[in-house]
Design an enzyme around this catalytic site. Sequence first.
Site, PDB file in Angstrom:
ATOM      1  N   GLY A  28       0.835  -1.208   0.000  1.00  0.00           N
ATOM      2  CA  GLY A  28       0.000   0.000   0.000  1.00  0.00           C
ATOM      3  C   GLY A  28       0.859   1.244   0.000  1.00  0.00           C
ATOM      4  N   ARG A  31       0.097   5.745  -1.593  1.00  0.00           N
ATOM      5  CA  ARG A  31      -0.597   6.914  -1.021  1.00  0.00           C
ATOM      6  C   ARG A  31      -0.413   6.976   0.491  1.00  0.00           C
ATOM      7  NH1 ARG A  31      -5.889   5.457  -1.448  1.00  0.00           N
ATOM      8  NH2 ARG A  31      -6.444   7.499  -0.629  1.00  0.00           N
ATOM      9  N   VAL A  80      -2.586  -7.578  -2.011  1.00  0.00           N
ATOM     10  CA  VAL A  80      -1.825  -8.366  -1.037  1.00  0.00           C
ATOM     11  C   VAL A  80      -2.705  -9.331  -0.229  1.00  0.00           C
ATOM     12  CG1 VAL A  80       0.139  -6.794  -0.843  1.00  0.00           C
ATOM     13  CG2 VAL A  80      -1.834  -6.476   0.669  1.00  0.00           C
ATOM     14  N   ASN A 106       2.059  -2.475   5.446  1.00  0.00           N
ATOM     15  CA  ASN A 106       1.341  -1.240   5.779  1.00  0.00           C
ATOM     16  C   ASN A 106      -0.158  -1.326   5.485  1.00  0.00           C
ATOM     17  OD1 ASN A 106       0.963   1.793   6.029  1.00  0.00           O
ATOM     18  ND2 ASN A 106       0.616   1.538   3.827  1.00  0.00           N
ATOM     19  N   TYR A 173     -11.950  -4.629  12.990  1.00  0.00           N
ATOM     20  CA  TYR A 173     -10.627  -4.014  12.757  1.00  0.00           C
ATOM     21  C   TYR A 173      -9.717  -4.307  13.948  1.00  0.00           C
ATOM     22  CZ  TYR A 173      -7.329  -0.111  11.817  1.00  0.00           C
ATOM     23  OH  TYR A 173      -6.222   0.661  11.573  1.00  0.00           O
ATOM     24  N   LYS A 177      -6.208  -6.405  13.940  1.00  0.00           N
ATOM     25  CA  LYS A 177      -4.913  -5.818  14.324  1.00  0.00           C
ATOM     26  C   LYS A 177      -4.316  -6.586  15.507  1.00  0.00           C
ATOM     27  CE  LYS A 177      -4.351  -2.137  11.544  1.00  0.00           C
ATOM     28  NZ  LYS A 177      -3.436  -2.205  10.397  1.00  0.00           N
ATOM     29  N   ILE A 206      -4.014   9.326  12.824  1.00  0.00           N
ATOM     30  CA  ILE A 206      -3.151  10.114  11.934  1.00  0.00           C
ATOM     31  C   ILE A 206      -3.911  11.376  11.484  1.00  0.00           C
ATOM     32  CG2 ILE A 206      -1.817  10.078   9.784  1.00  0.00           C
ATOM     33  CD1 ILE A 206      -1.453   7.060  10.199  1.00  0.00           C
TER      34      ILE A 206
END
Length: 260
Positions: A28, A31, A80, A106, A173, A177, A206
């Site tokens: 990834g 971007r 991926v 990533n 999610y 993770k 972020i």
Amino acid sequence: MRKTAAKKSVRRTGSPDSKSERVALVTGGARKLGASICRHLAGRGYRVVINYRTSRVQAESLARSIRGKGGEALPFRADVTRERDVKRMIDRVKRSFGRLDVLINNVGDYLEKPLARVSTEEWEEILRSNLTSVFLCTKTALPLMRKRPAGRILVVGYAPAGKLAASPRCAVYHLAKTGALILTKSLAVEEAPHGITVNMISPGTIFNSVKKPSDTASDYIPAGRFCRYADLLGMMDYLLSEEAGYVTGGHFVVSGGYAI
Ligand SMILES: NC(=O)c1ccc[n+]([C@@H]2O[C@H](COP(=O)([O-])OP(=O)(O)OC[C@H]3O[C@@H](n4cnc5c(N)ncnc54)[C@H](OP(=O)(O)O)[C@@H]3O)[C@@H](O)[C@H]2O)c1
């Protein structure tokens, strides 16, 4: 990527073990955080493989910009989450460079929704994007990475990944993770005899994230601001360094005190 451009990107410089020979693959990478990592590693002298899925234009433009500054970059399209694509990508790295020193996992799509409304497709997609992709890329890259004396694998997690806690609206999610963190630690133990370190680096929110608990960082981030790429890149530099050769299986949270 067309053959001519690919050939251009594999020009070799330096002695066999100089930093300018090292090869890093960023999933990834066209971007956002991935692109920032590619730019940063290229600036540090790595030859960079920019993996993308749909952002071909951005990947090629990033590669051109890296080459314009004297670096080397190879954009490569691969989903991926698909084993065949990942095999093609690693084969290409092997044929073009003959080595792989750094793998940055990533890719990791986000989903925010109550479980009662999550479809089976969404459930599978999030697991494949955040967890299966790490398994596939790492497993496929290992034979090539083991040929190098000091391989480095990083997995981009998210700050609460180490918490065994309820995660309302974010459960899929979060568990993907957390699964990736267990995978990170298990790989760290298995690969230590091969000189490969495996660590997770986990951002808080972020600055450019589309989904934030609040638009005002000080509402929930003790440091009072959102995570910048530079915060993560500094930690990454350390984990990729020679000095960090004994640091493996770690979870490095870079969140300004959020979710620790
Ligand atoms: N943003 C945040 O606030 C935040 C917070 C904590 C953790 N993270 C983690 O940080 C990482 C990067 O997040 P981000 O927000 O910068 O980027 P992002 O929006 O999650 O996506 C970055 C790139 O991932 C690529 N990608 C997605 N699925 C792919 C696949 N199956 N195969 C190949 N490429 C794929 C996309 O490529 P194409 O455009 O080519 O399709 C996209 O450009 C993720 O692991 C994310 O979970 C982000």
